[in-house]
Enzyme design. Structure first.
Site, mmCIF file in Angstrom:
data_model
loop_
_atom_site.group_PDB
_atom_site.id
_atom_site.type_symbol
_atom_site.label_atom_id
_atom_site.label_comp_id
_atom_site.label_asym_id
_atom_site.label_seq_id
_atom_site.Cartn_x
_atom_site.Cartn_y
_atom_site.Cartn_z
ATOM 1 N N LYS A 75 -30.726 -12.249 37.121
ATOM 2 C CA LYS A 75 -29.546 -12.865 36.497
ATOM 3 C C LYS A 75 -28.436 -13.180 37.501
ATOM 4 O O LYS A 75 -27.737 -14.188 37.354
ATOM 5 C CB LYS A 75 -29.020 -11.976 35.368
ATOM 6 N N ASP B 277 -25.252 -13.643 26.854
ATOM 7 C CA ASP B 277 -25.485 -12.242 26.463
ATOM 8 C C ASP B 277 -24.321 -11.662 25.663
ATOM 9 O O ASP B 277 -24.523 -11.002 24.645
ATOM 10 C CB ASP B 277 -25.716 -11.373 27.703
ATOM 11 N N GLY C 143 -31.185 -3.565 20.928
ATOM 12 C CA GLY C 143 -30.691 -4.910 21.206
ATOM 13 C C GLY C 143 -31.655 -6.031 20.836
ATOM 14 O O GLY C 143 -31.528 -7.138 21.370
#
Ligand code: ATR
Length: 276
Positions: free
Chosen positions: A67, A104, A242
């Site tokens: 990322k 996110d 999540g």
């Protein structure tokens, strides 16, 4: 007619749910697309990304451990990607350059507030971890109205760097990992370390969990089991993984690429039984 190409880059990538989620979204609109997982080791990531987009790729999701590299290689960055310094979406811009986004934080907040009916406003939140995952959600928690954000990381320097980057000392501050047993209890605890993904034990004091605490792990499946087991043992009122965040972040990427907002509920409900 050729089918538009999408991909998720990670290392490893075999268990990624992103291909299935994007195909499920696409079916809602009768869109045909090619979406594959691309396993790229860190030293191969940039080459693999450039090859994918040079060969007609339209958009890519990016997951661990790429990322930060995804954010760095892009030509343009959204505000969320800029402030976090990490990106989970790469998009080919009309002029051929690459744009980076971070969905996110928004995805997590939507999962918390809309799926789990959590009102974030006014809470004192504890953020465990200060790596890429934590950076991706810290600003979104503050934007959503948490009153204070206490960032605790095994290595204090990373927590300090994140708090400094946020630059709101009255709201976002750090404590030492060794002091977790002495900092009292929280009613919102976000677990953003990679201990679960790395199969490492996580030792947290039960005293962190307040009487009506909402505990949330950014990961899902096996990686979330350790934290969620601890949270329940400590008496948390709610303990969630999540998985919903993954579906919501994917929906934001889908909307960026296709200009249409998918319905996440049926996709989440179809995946849920496989993950406990
Ligand atoms: P991610 O993108 O998943 O956040 P990362 O950027 O490598 O991955 O960050 C990993 C985070 O998990 C860091 O906050 C790391 O703490 P350190 O900065 O001290 O390395 C944290 N972490 C990893 N393993 C951990 C463990 N066993 N216990 C506590 N924290 C851990």
């Amino acid at each position: 007619m050729s089918v538009a190409q999408f991909a998720v880059f990670g290392h490893p990538i075999a268990h990624s749910l992103s291909p299935q989620i994007h195909q499920d979204f696409a079916r809602q609109f009768g869109i045909r697309l090619d979406y594959r997982g691309i396993d790229a080791a860190p030293d191969q990531f940039e080459v693999a990304v450039r090859e994918f987009f040079a060969n007609g790729g339209v958009g890519a999701n990016v997951t661990l451990p790429h990322k930060a590299a995804a954010c760095a290689l892009a030509d343009q960055r959204s505000e969320a990607a800029t402030r976090a310094g990490v990106a989970n979406v790469l998009t080919r811009l009309p002029d051929g350059r690459l744009g980076a986004h971070n969905t996110d934080g928004a995805g997590m907040v939507r999962d918390l507030t809309e799926r789990h009916n959590m009102d974030l406003r006014g809470h004192d939140a504890l953020l465990l971890g200060a790596g890429g995952a934590a950076q991706g959600v810290a600003w979104a928690l503050l934007d959503a109205g948490v009153q204070t954000l206490t960032i605790v990381n095994r290595s204090p320097a990373a927590a300090d760097a994140l708090a400094d980057a946020i630059g709101e000392p009255a709201r976002a501050h750090t404590r030492y990992w060794e002091d977790l047993g002495e900092i009292g209890s929280y009613d919102l605890i976000i677990h953003a370390t990679s201990a679960g993904v790395l199969h490492q034990p996580l030792s947290l004091p039960l005293s962190l969990v307040g009487a009506r605490a909402f505990c949330y792990d950014l990961s899902y499946g096996e990686a979330a089991i350790g934290f969620l087991t601890w949270a329940r043992a400590a008496g948390a009122l709610h303990a969630y993984d999540g998985l919903g965040m993954l579906v919501e972040t994917a929906a934001d990427a889908f909307e960026l690429w296709h200009g249409q907002r998918p319905d996440t509920a049926p996709v989440y409900q179809a995946l849920r039984p496989q993950y406990g």
